[in-house]
Design a protein around this motif. Structure first.
Motif, PDB file in Angstrom:
ATOM      1  N   ILE A  48       1.003  -1.033  -0.024  1.00 36.54           N
ATOM      2  CA  ILE A  48       0.112   0.054  -0.129  1.00 36.54           C
ATOM      3  C   ILE A  48       0.970   1.331  -0.124  1.00 36.54           C
ATOM      4  N   GLY A  49       1.978   1.297   0.946  1.00 40.22           N
ATOM      5  CA  GLY A  49       2.989   2.356   0.955  1.00 40.22           C
ATOM      6  C   GLY A  49       3.473   2.638  -0.437  1.00 40.22           C
ATOM      7  N   GLN A  50       3.924   1.333  -0.933  1.00 45.94           N
ATOM      8  CA  GLN A  50       4.472   1.642  -2.226  1.00 45.94           C
ATOM      9  C   GLN A  50       3.633   2.151  -3.384  1.00 45.94           C
ATOM     10  N   ILE A  51       2.450   1.819  -3.489  1.00 47.57           N
ATOM     11  CA  ILE A  51       1.565   2.404  -4.415  1.00 47.57           C
ATOM     12  C   ILE A  51       1.511   3.822  -4.193  1.00 47.57           C
ATOM     13  N   ALA A  52       1.379   3.968  -2.933  1.00 48.32           N
ATOM     14  CA  ALA A  52       0.820   5.573  -2.531  1.00 48.32           C
ATOM     15  C   ALA A  52       2.281   6.443  -3.239  1.00 48.32           C
ATOM     16  N   LEU A  53       3.293   5.822  -2.765  1.00 49.26           N
ATOM     17  CA  LEU A  53       4.610   6.441  -3.215  1.00 49.26           C
ATOM     18  C   LEU A  53       4.955   6.417  -4.555  1.00 49.26           C
ATOM     19  N   ALA A  54       4.299   5.310  -5.416  1.00 49.56           N
ATOM     20  CA  ALA A  54       4.578   5.462  -6.760  1.00 49.56           C
ATOM     21  C   ALA A  54       3.762   6.474  -7.342  1.00 49.56           C
ATOM     22  N   VAL A  55       2.449   6.540  -6.948  1.00 50.28           N
ATOM     23  CA  VAL A  55       1.540   7.594  -7.421  1.00 50.28           C
ATOM     24  C   VAL A  55       2.031   8.957  -7.212  1.00 50.28           C
ATOM     25  N   PHE A  56       2.594   9.213  -6.129  1.00 52.48           N
ATOM     26  CA  PHE A  56       3.108  10.547  -5.711  1.00 52.48           C
ATOM     27  C   PHE A  56       4.445  10.675  -6.731  1.00 52.48           C
ATOM     28  N   VAL A  57       5.292   9.727  -6.775  1.00 57.29           N
ATOM     29  CA  VAL A  57       6.148  10.097  -7.864  1.00 57.29           C
ATOM     30  C   VAL A  57       6.154   9.972  -8.950  1.00 57.29           C
ATOM     31  N   PHE A  58       5.013   9.361  -9.509  1.00 57.11           N
ATOM     32  CA  PHE A  58       4.786   9.369 -11.136  1.00 57.11           C
ATOM     33  C   PHE A  58       3.978  10.602 -11.124  1.00 57.11           C
ATOM     34  N   VAL A  59       2.931  10.937 -10.489  1.00 54.32           N
ATOM     35  CA  VAL A  59       1.694  11.609 -11.042  1.00 54.32           C
ATOM     36  C   VAL A  59       2.373  13.345 -10.568  1.00 54.32           C
ATOM     37  N   GLY A  60       3.004  13.171  -9.204  1.00 48.50           N
ATOM     38  CA  GLY A  60       3.516  14.248  -8.878  1.00 48.50           C
ATOM     39  C   GLY A  60       4.138  15.453  -9.599  1.00 48.50           C
ATOM     40  N   PRO A  61       5.459  15.029 -10.387  1.00 48.58           N
ATOM     41  CA  PRO A  61       5.897  15.959 -11.165  1.00 48.58           C
ATOM     42  C   PRO A  61       5.067  16.582 -12.227  1.00 48.58           C
ATOM     43  N   LEU A  62       4.194  15.512 -12.995  1.00 49.25           N
ATOM     44  CA  LEU A  62       3.397  16.044 -14.118  1.00 49.25           C
ATOM     45  C   LEU A  62       2.533  17.245 -13.564  1.00 49.25           C
ATOM     46  N   ALA A  63       1.820  16.590 -12.424  1.00 52.56           N
ATOM     47  CA  ALA A  63       0.805  17.642 -11.603  1.00 52.56           C
ATOM     48  C   ALA A  63       1.679  18.949 -11.297  1.00 52.56           C
ATOM     49  N   ALA A  64       2.691  18.928 -10.788  1.00 53.38           N
ATOM     50  CA  ALA A  64       3.503  20.194 -10.409  1.00 53.38           C
ATOM     51  C   ALA A  64       3.715  21.136 -11.543  1.00 53.38           C
ATOM     52  N   ALA A  65       3.921  20.463 -12.790  1.00 55.66           N
ATOM     53  CA  ALA A  65       4.448  21.028 -13.799  1.00 55.66           C
ATOM     54  C   ALA A  65       3.133  21.886 -14.475  1.00 55.66           C
ATOM     55  N   PHE A  66       2.042  21.209 -14.380  1.00 56.21           N
ATOM     56  CA  PHE A  66       0.874  22.026 -15.073  1.00 56.21           C
ATOM     57  C   PHE A  66       0.480  23.013 -13.834  1.00 56.21           C
ATOM     58  N   TYR A  67       0.564  22.838 -12.633  1.00 55.50           N
ATOM     59  CA  TYR A  67       0.154  23.760 -11.405  1.00 55.50           C
ATOM     60  C   TYR A  67       1.225  25.011 -11.772  1.00 55.50           C
ATOM     61  N   LEU A  68       2.619  24.956 -12.162  1.00 54.44           N
ATOM     62  CA  LEU A  68       3.367  26.173 -12.249  1.00 54.44           C
ATOM     63  C   LEU A  68       3.231  26.768 -13.361  1.00 54.44           C
ATOM     64  N   ALA A  69       2.909  26.000 -14.582  1.00 55.19           N
ATOM     65  CA  ALA A  69       2.659  26.827 -15.790  1.00 55.19           C
ATOM     66  C   ALA A  69       1.254  27.444 -15.833  1.00 55.19           C
ATOM     67  N   THR A  70       0.266  27.134 -15.011  1.00 55.57           N
ATOM     68  CA  THR A  70      -0.960  27.908 -14.879  1.00 55.57           C
ATOM     69  C   THR A  70      -0.773  29.019 -14.002  1.00 55.57           C
ATOM     70  N   ARG A  71       0.192  28.903 -12.931  1.00 57.48           N
ATOM     71  CA  ARG A  71       0.368  29.973 -12.199  1.00 57.48           C
ATOM     72  C   ARG A  71       1.084  31.076 -12.859  1.00 57.48           C
ATOM     73  N   ALA A  72       2.331  30.687 -13.691  1.00 57.29           N
ATOM     74  CA  ALA A  72       2.977  31.607 -14.254  1.00 57.29           C
ATOM     75  C   ALA A  72       2.226  32.251 -15.174  1.00 57.29           C
ATOM     76  N   ARG A  73       1.171  31.854 -15.820  1.00 62.78           N
ATOM     77  CA  ARG A  73       0.364  32.620 -16.722  1.00 62.78           C
ATOM     78  C   ARG A  73      -0.564  33.467 -16.046  1.00 62.78           C
ATOM     79  N   GLN A  74      -0.739  33.326 -14.871  1.00 61.07           N
ATOM     80  CA  GLN A  74      -1.770  34.189 -14.217  1.00 61.07           C
ATOM     81  C   GLN A  74      -1.010  35.385 -13.615  1.00 61.07           C
ATOM     82  N   GLN A  75       0.302  35.348 -13.336  1.00 54.01           N
ATOM     83  CA  GLN A  75       0.987  36.214 -12.772  1.00 54.01           C
ATOM     84  C   GLN A  75       1.146  37.441 -13.757  1.00 54.01           C
ATOM     85  N   PRO A  76       0.901  38.839 -13.379  1.00 55.23           N
ATOM     86  CA  PRO A  76       0.822  40.161 -14.222  1.00 55.23           C
ATOM     87  C   PRO A  76       2.522  40.049 -14.467  1.00 55.23           C
TER      88      PRO A  76
END
Lengths: 196, 112
Positions: free
Chosen positions: A168-196
């Motif tokens: 269970i721990g491994q699955i959670a870690l795997a999800v974090f490690v694989f989905v995390g960077p992509l989600a963070a990249a989307f988040y950063l791209a969106t935020r950078a476009r919003q900033q004046p």
């Protein structure tokens, strides 16, 4: 940087309004603008000035909202295209880890030197996930080598196989490690476009 | 400053203002309030002094001016502005063009 000079109460109220109106600016720009306006008021409307003089000084400065329109370059800041700086930061954060890990550090440097992200964005970009996909790849290799099998012809003994809790721990870690960077990249791209 | 007859002159003003800041810094350095005050004194040039601070910050980001903080005898430290070489180039290019521009507009307005 500055010791807050004595200011007239009306001037204090004005600065408070400005601070409120400037909430959406990147922190560095906001602090700088407020420091400049404070210094201006310290000279134009010192604590000992008459009420009429203070009002004149504030009127000459103009509405806080008007100052921010100038700063933002328009009344409703439109989504901006990402600059080279921001695109490089996001790509290096995701994949820079494969470049002897130094690439990821470069991404972190670019992230923290951009004024398109707030402190919170920068923390998220750094911590989700340190090393980006290189960490994911490393985790994959590490997990697959945990299970070691030995023996021959029919008699196989395996050690270190997944336990229920461990998996269970491994699955959670795997999800974090694989989905995390992509989600963070989307988040950063969106935020950078919003900033004046 | 809504849309209408006032907005074209305010756009013109906005376009020229940064060169006025650069011109004030020609051969000398001045601190923020000095610049803002000097421009505020010029008739019809600045309607709201507060908007000059974002302009100063933009000139700094574009590296047309550089700044240093210095202690003042009274009150908080002051940020002094001076022209960078690229600021000087920008100013002298503008000064050349402005002369022709002003003469052409004047000629047309006076109907000569």
């Amino acid at each position: 940087m500055t010791t807050p000079a004595e200011m007239h109460p009306l001037a204090e109220t004005y600065v408070k309004e400005l601070r409120h109106a400037a909430k959406k600016l990147p922190r560095a720009q906001r602090n700088e603008l407020i420091a400049e306006i404070r210094a201006h008021l310290a000279e134009a409307a010192p604590a000992c000035a008459s009420q009429a003089d203070v009002l004149t000084a504030l009127e000459r400065l103009g509405e806080p909202a008007g100052i921010l329109v100038e700063q933002g370059g328009g009344p409703a800041p439109l989504a901006r295209r990402l600059g080279f700086h921001e695109i490089a930061a996001i790509l290096l954060l995701m994949f820079g880890g494969f470049l002897v890990f130094v690439g990821w550090l470069g991404g972190v440097f670019l992230l923290w030197t951009s004024d398109r992200w707030t402190l919170r964005d920068k923390l998220i970009g750094t911590l989700v996930v340190p090393g980006g996909y290189a960490t994911a790849a490393y985790a994959l290799v590490a997990v697959s080598s945990v299970e070691e099998c030995s023996g021959s012809s029919g008699q196989m003994t395996c050690t270190g196989g997944p336990t229920t809790l461990g998996s269970i721990g491994q699955i959670a870690l795997a999800v974090f490690v694989f989905v995390g960077p992509l989600a963070a990249a989307f988040y950063l791209a969106t935020r950078a476009r919003q900033q004046p | 400053m809504g849309p209408g007859e006032g907005s074209s002159i305010s756009q013109l003003r906005r376009g020229v203002l940064e060169y006025c800041v650069l011109a004030l810094l020609r051969g000398t350095e001045r601190y923020s309030y000095e610049i803002v005050h000097a421009l505020g004194q010029a008739q019809g040039l600045v309607t709201t002094e507060g908007t000059l601070y974002p302009l100063l910050s933009r000139l700094r980001r574009e590296e047309l001016v550089s700044t240093t903080w210095r202690e003042s005898e009274a009150g908080p430290p002051r940020r002094y502005y001076r022209l960078t070489p690229s600021g000087e180039t920008r100013l002298s290019t503008f000064m050349g063009e402005w002369g022709h521009f002003r003469d052409s507009v004047d000629t047309l307005l006076e109907g000569r």
